[in-house]
Enzyme design. Sequence first.
Site, PDB file in Angstrom:
ATOM      1  N   ASP A  51       0.815  -1.209   0.000  1.00 22.38           N
ATOM      2  CA  ASP A  51       0.000   0.000   0.000  1.00 22.38           C
ATOM      3  C   ASP A  51       0.851   1.262   0.000  1.00 22.38           C
ATOM      4  O   ASP A  51       2.068   1.220   0.180  1.00 22.38           O
ATOM      5  CB  ASP A  51      -0.913   0.015   1.229  1.00 22.38           C
ATOM      6  CG  ASP A  51      -2.037  -0.999   1.134  1.00 22.38           C
ATOM      7  OD1 ASP A  51      -2.360  -1.430   0.014  1.00 22.38           O
ATOM      8  OD2 ASP A  51      -2.591  -1.369   2.187  1.00 22.38           O
ATOM      9  N   TYR A 109       7.006 -10.235   6.946  1.00 25.01           N
ATOM     10  CA  TYR A 109       6.923  -8.777   7.056  1.00 25.01           C
ATOM     11  C   TYR A 109       7.538  -8.323   8.374  1.00 25.01           C
ATOM     12  O   TYR A 109       7.450  -9.024   9.386  1.00 25.01           O
ATOM     13  CB  TYR A 109       5.461  -8.313   7.032  1.00 25.01           C
ATOM     14  CG  TYR A 109       4.804  -8.348   5.667  1.00 25.01           C
ATOM     15  CD1 TYR A 109       4.812  -7.235   4.834  1.00 25.01           C
ATOM     16  CD2 TYR A 109       4.166  -9.499   5.225  1.00 25.01           C
ATOM     17  CE1 TYR A 109       4.204  -7.265   3.593  1.00 25.01           C
ATOM     18  CE2 TYR A 109       3.560  -9.548   3.979  1.00 25.01           C
ATOM     19  CZ  TYR A 109       3.583  -8.419   3.168  1.00 25.01           C
ATOM     20  OH  TYR A 109       2.984  -8.462   1.931  1.00 25.01           O
TER      21      TYR A 109
END
Length: 265
Positions: A51, A109
């Site tokens: 994003d 992540y």
Amino acid sequence: MRVVLLCRYDGSNYHGFQIQPNNNTIQEEIEKSLKKINKKDVRLYMSGRTDSGVHAYGQVLHFDTDLNIPDEAWVKALNATIPKDIRIVGATSASEDFHVRYNSTQKTYYYKLYIGREVDPFLLNYVGKHSFDFNFEKAQETLQYFIGEHDFSSFCSKNSSVEDKVRTIYSLTMEKDPVNPNIVNFEITGNGFLYNMVRIIIGTIQNVASGKYEAEYIKEILAKKERQFAGPKADAAGLYLKEVVYDDDKINKFINNSLKAYCNK
């Protein structure tokens, strides 16, 4: 020829990775460079979109080309024409049936969370913010409830069109940063992640750390399978795609060697 790229980027100045109308994106910048080199449009595929404001240490990409260019020449040619906050770390050839998204078996992540009311301006674009009290021990209690296979519908954006929301989390760790005592570092590894899933997990952990509910409530949130019961999305700035692992030993070796070589330059 199918070419695989390993890419690092600072997402601060971009509206995410994937091309969007009227917004600058990382995919657009790399595809513009590929068009100059190939003298035609080239479609770039990603292991997973990130994003607006999200960063990557190890995004994996692929494209198809008619050109027979050495691996290192792809790296030099692309880095010469893309912005400096995007870097191609390595390039290698792959079989035509390899796909950077569909052949991945796990992703990892990082999330960096800054605890405090005033964030250092030099960290502003690279950490999530938590302005309230943060009970580290309570936050740590939540981690166990995310491990394993679960339906993560409660931890997925309502905008997701994915029907199967079952994912497996292999590990989720949290530790205080050894250099900056205001930062808490998270690392999460799974077989795949839904849209905004990592940020919602971190936002929910923040709620527990602030005393909004107890750690065991995570089990109830998972069982409800409704987005409204989980916490808010954590800030995009704190999220980093660290690593993607594949069912292809050659590609995994390429990724590991490229990252080591780049970090040792």
